[in-house]
Design a protein around this motif. Structure first.
Motif, PDB file in Angstrom:
ATOM      1  N   ALA A  48      46.230  49.548  66.389  1.00  0.00           N
ATOM      2  CA  ALA A  48      45.127  50.269  67.037  1.00  0.00           C
ATOM      3  C   ALA A  48      44.616  51.389  66.142  1.00  0.00           C
ATOM      4  CB  ALA A  48      45.597  50.835  68.377  1.00  0.00           C
ATOM      5  N   GLY A  49      43.303  51.410  65.958  1.00  0.00           N
ATOM      6  CA  GLY A  49      42.668  52.455  65.161  1.00  0.00           C
ATOM      7  C   GLY A  49      42.691  52.214  63.667  1.00  0.00           C
ATOM      8  N   GLN A  50      43.342  51.140  63.211  1.00  0.00           N
ATOM      9  CA  GLN A  50      43.424  50.863  61.771  1.00  0.00           C
ATOM     10  C   GLN A  50      42.099  50.270  61.264  1.00  0.00           C
ATOM     11  OE1 GLN A  50      45.822  51.282  59.490  1.00  0.00           O
ATOM     12  NE2 GLN A  50      47.500  51.989  60.801  1.00  0.00           N
ATOM     13  N   LYS A  51      41.799  50.556  60.015  1.00  0.00           N
ATOM     14  CA  LYS A  51      40.689  49.895  59.329  1.00  0.00           C
ATOM     15  C   LYS A  51      41.247  48.696  58.582  1.00  0.00           C
ATOM     16  CE  LYS A  51      38.028  54.154  58.794  1.00  0.00           C
ATOM     17  NZ  LYS A  51      37.369  55.089  57.837  1.00  0.00           N
ATOM     18  N   LEU A  52      40.594  47.562  58.691  1.00  0.00           N
ATOM     19  CA  LEU A  52      41.112  46.321  58.130  1.00  0.00           C
ATOM     20  C   LEU A  52      40.156  45.730  57.105  1.00  0.00           C
ATOM     21  CD1 LEU A  52      42.536  44.554  61.324  1.00  0.00           C
ATOM     22  CD2 LEU A  52      43.766  45.943  59.642  1.00  0.00           C
ATOM     23  N   ILE A  53      40.735  45.120  56.096  1.00  0.00           N
ATOM     24  CA  ILE A  53      39.992  44.338  55.099  1.00  0.00           C
ATOM     25  C   ILE A  53      40.182  42.878  55.464  1.00  0.00           C
ATOM     26  CG2 ILE A  53      39.800  43.787  52.649  1.00  0.00           C
ATOM     27  CD1 ILE A  53      41.307  46.550  52.222  1.00  0.00           C
ATOM     28  N   ALA A  54      39.112  42.114  55.481  1.00  0.00           N
ATOM     29  CA  ALA A  54      39.197  40.730  55.959  1.00  0.00           C
ATOM     30  C   ALA A  54      38.443  39.783  55.044  1.00  0.00           C
ATOM     31  CB  ALA A  54      38.636  40.627  57.382  1.00  0.00           C
ATOM     32  N   SER A  55      38.792  38.509  55.150  1.00  0.00           N
ATOM     33  CA  SER A  55      38.022  37.452  54.483  1.00  0.00           C
ATOM     34  C   SER A  55      36.869  37.047  55.393  1.00  0.00           C
ATOM     35  CB  SER A  55      38.933  36.261  54.200  1.00  0.00           C
ATOM     36  OG  SER A  55      39.514  35.792  55.415  1.00  0.00           O
ATOM     37  N   THR A  80      41.797  37.983  45.607  1.00  0.00           N
ATOM     38  CA  THR A  80      42.306  38.895  44.583  1.00  0.00           C
ATOM     39  C   THR A  80      41.735  40.300  44.724  1.00  0.00           C
ATOM     40  OG1 THR A  80      40.581  38.022  43.117  1.00  0.00           O
ATOM     41  CG2 THR A  80      42.803  37.120  42.866  1.00  0.00           C
ATOM     42  N   SER A  81      40.640  40.463  45.479  1.00  0.00           N
ATOM     43  CA  SER A  81      40.058  41.788  45.687  1.00  0.00           C
ATOM     44  C   SER A  81      40.785  42.559  46.780  1.00  0.00           C
ATOM     45  CB  SER A  81      38.574  41.655  46.073  1.00  0.00           C
ATOM     46  OG  SER A  81      37.836  40.985  45.074  1.00  0.00           O
ATOM     47  N   ILE A  82      41.537  41.856  47.625  1.00  0.00           N
ATOM     48  CA  ILE A  82      42.100  42.502  48.817  1.00  0.00           C
ATOM     49  C   ILE A  82      43.161  43.535  48.451  1.00  0.00           C
ATOM     50  CG2 ILE A  82      43.427  42.123  50.922  1.00  0.00           C
ATOM     51  CD1 ILE A  82      41.996  39.466  51.261  1.00  0.00           C
ATOM     52  N   LEU A  83      44.134  43.163  47.612  1.00  0.00           N
ATOM     53  CA  LEU A  83      45.227  44.075  47.300  1.00  0.00           C
ATOM     54  C   LEU A  83      44.735  45.352  46.615  1.00  0.00           C
ATOM     55  CD1 LEU A  83      48.205  44.610  47.513  1.00  0.00           C
ATOM     56  CD2 LEU A  83      48.562  43.272  45.421  1.00  0.00           C
ATOM     57  N   PRO A  84      43.831  45.290  45.627  1.00  0.00           N
ATOM     58  CA  PRO A  84      43.316  46.546  45.054  1.00  0.00           C
ATOM     59  C   PRO A  84      42.632  47.427  46.095  1.00  0.00           C
ATOM     60  CG  PRO A  84      42.833  44.712  43.594  1.00  0.00           C
ATOM     61  CD  PRO A  84      43.355  44.112  44.859  1.00  0.00           C
ATOM     62  N   GLY A 125      41.684  50.174  53.458  1.00  0.00           N
ATOM     63  CA  GLY A 125      42.171  49.674  54.737  1.00  0.00           C
ATOM     64  C   GLY A 125      43.398  48.815  54.546  1.00  0.00           C
ATOM     65  N   ALA A 126      43.949  48.342  55.644  1.00  0.00           N
ATOM     66  CA  ALA A 126      45.081  47.426  55.605  1.00  0.00           C
ATOM     67  C   ALA A 126      44.557  45.991  55.655  1.00  0.00           C
ATOM     68  CB  ALA A 126      46.017  47.693  56.782  1.00  0.00           C
ATOM     69  N   ALA A 127      45.421  45.039  55.365  1.00  0.00           N
ATOM     70  CA  ALA A 127      45.015  43.639  55.362  1.00  0.00           C
ATOM     71  C   ALA A 127      46.103  42.778  55.974  1.00  0.00           C
ATOM     72  CB  ALA A 127      44.722  43.165  53.931  1.00  0.00           C
ATOM     73  N   LEU A 161      54.476  40.597  45.364  1.00  0.00           N
ATOM     74  CA  LEU A 161      53.472  41.230  44.514  1.00  0.00           C
ATOM     75  C   LEU A 161      53.002  42.551  45.106  1.00  0.00           C
ATOM     76  CD1 LEU A 161      51.540  41.134  42.081  1.00  0.00           C
ATOM     77  CD2 LEU A 161      49.959  39.804  43.506  1.00  0.00           C
ATOM     78  N   ALA A 162      52.766  42.566  46.423  1.00  0.00           N
ATOM     79  CA  ALA A 162      52.283  43.790  47.071  1.00  0.00           C
ATOM     80  C   ALA A 162      53.285  44.922  46.909  1.00  0.00           C
ATOM     81  CB  ALA A 162      52.012  43.517  48.548  1.00  0.00           C
ATOM     82  N   ARG A 163      54.553  44.626  47.105  1.00  0.00           N
ATOM     83  CA  ARG A 163      55.573  45.682  46.983  1.00  0.00           C
ATOM     84  C   ARG A 163      55.718  46.150  45.539  1.00  0.00           C
ATOM     85  NH1 ARG A 163      59.695  42.991  51.391  1.00  0.00           N
ATOM     86  NH2 ARG A 163      59.016  44.244  53.177  1.00  0.00           N
ATOM     87  N   ARG A 164      55.603  45.236  44.605  1.00  0.00           N
ATOM     88  CA  ARG A 164      55.680  45.644  43.203  1.00  0.00           C
ATOM     89  C   ARG A 164      54.530  46.564  42.828  1.00  0.00           C
ATOM     90  NH1 ARG A 164      57.441  40.127  39.883  1.00  0.00           N
ATOM     91  NH2 ARG A 164      59.643  40.169  40.471  1.00  0.00           N
TER      92      ARG A 164
END
Length: 303
Positions: free
Chosen positions: A190-197, A227-231, A238-240, A249-252
């Motif tokens: 709730a209240g989060q901003k999200l990045i989406a396809s 490939t644009s989402i993680l950067p 936002g979160a994805a 990869l995300a944690r690294r």
């Protein structure tokens, strides 16, 4: 421990004793006995109990049976694959892949393949939907295709190898309300901003379900390229919601990853035309099958 010792161990079990196993293996019984003594010393357990002039399998020996058979089956597969590649100096395996399976399991598959067959190149072609992967394989542009779909894939005319199921996770920048490794529910966003396809993907349908809950969650960026989402996540846009293939990869890169409960799963499969594979593609498919079997035994993908 070596493969010969495991072969001797299984022969004793299958033939019901040392003397019959020695005869079947065409080795001297003292050599067989010494090999088993060495194996037991290496493992630190007794594999057989001596009863009179015979032997019975110990509890530890019974536990070793299936792993031993798996090891020898895997070695046989490697030998068969290597034999098929005899005389192949160079060459290329063309693999069509969607973005998330192209992170994992493709990275692991290529790493292992390169170790086994350094003279063969793996060339990947981008596809963004299961239909695109199937089309590239059917047309002959690629010998194999790695796809991820909302339901198990069953394209007509193609051989299908189920590889793994990937649950979806939330990937976010560190320092926020989402904690790494802590399971969350959709309402926790709730209240989060999200990045989406863009609409049409399983990833987008999950995000749409979350934003439809009326919790103030909103989509702030829509991207075509995964490939644009993680950067964008790492810069705090936002979160994805991504398949768990992105976890390592995300944690690294410094992002936090949280499992979602309940969640959908991305069904990852390898497809190919039956009886139309080069020896190198056969080898890549055999490696993928071995990988899938290990994943099934470990009860699901890494999260």
């Amino acid at each position: 421990m070596d493969a010969r010792q495991l072969e001797y161990f299984l022969a004793i079990v299958d033939h019901g004793g040392f003397s019959k196993a020695a005869a079947a293996l065409h080795v001297a019984q003292p050599s067989l006995s010494q090999a088993m003594a060495n194996l037991e010393a290496d493992l630190g357990v007794a594999l057989f109990h001596r009863v009179g002039r015979g032997v019975v399998l110990s509890e530890a020996g019974a536990e070793l049976l299936e792993p031993s058979r798996r090891v020898l089956r895997d070695l046989a597969a490697v030998r068969d694959t290597a034999a098929a590649l005899t005389g192949l100096h160079g060459g290329t395996v063309e693999v069509a892949t969607m973005p998330s399976p192209g992170i994992e399991p493709l990275t692991t598959l290529i790493q292992r393949f390169a170790e086994l067959y350094p003279s063969v190149t793996v060339s990947t072609r981008a596809a963004f939907t299961p239909d695109e992967v199937v089309s590239l394989v059917r047309s002959g542009a690629c010998e194999l295709g790695l796809l991820g779909s909302a339901a198990p894939a069953h394209p007509s005319g193609l051989d299908v190898l189920h590889v793994e199921d990937q649950p979806f996770v939330v990937v976010a920048a560190p320092g926020g309300t989402i904690e790494d490794g802590v399971t969350i529910r959709p309402e926790d966003l709730a209240g989060q901003k999200l990045i989406a396809s863009r609409p049409g993907s399983l990833m987008r349908s999950i995000v749409d379900d979350i934003t439809a809950g009326g919790t103030g969650t909103e989509i702030v960026a829509v991207v075509d390229h995964r490939t644009s989402i993680l950067p964008l996540v790492l810069t705090g846009v936002g979160a994805a919601v991504l398949p768990s293939s992105w976890t390592r990869l995300a944690r690294r890169c410094g992002a936090v990853v949280a499992p979602i409960e309940p969640t959908a799963h991305l069904h990852v499969a390898m497809v190919g035309l039956p009886a139309h594979l080069t020896p190198a593609a056969h080898a890549f498919l055999a490696l993928t099958r071995s990988f899938a079997q290990r994943r099934a035994r470990s009860d699901g993908p890494e999260g």
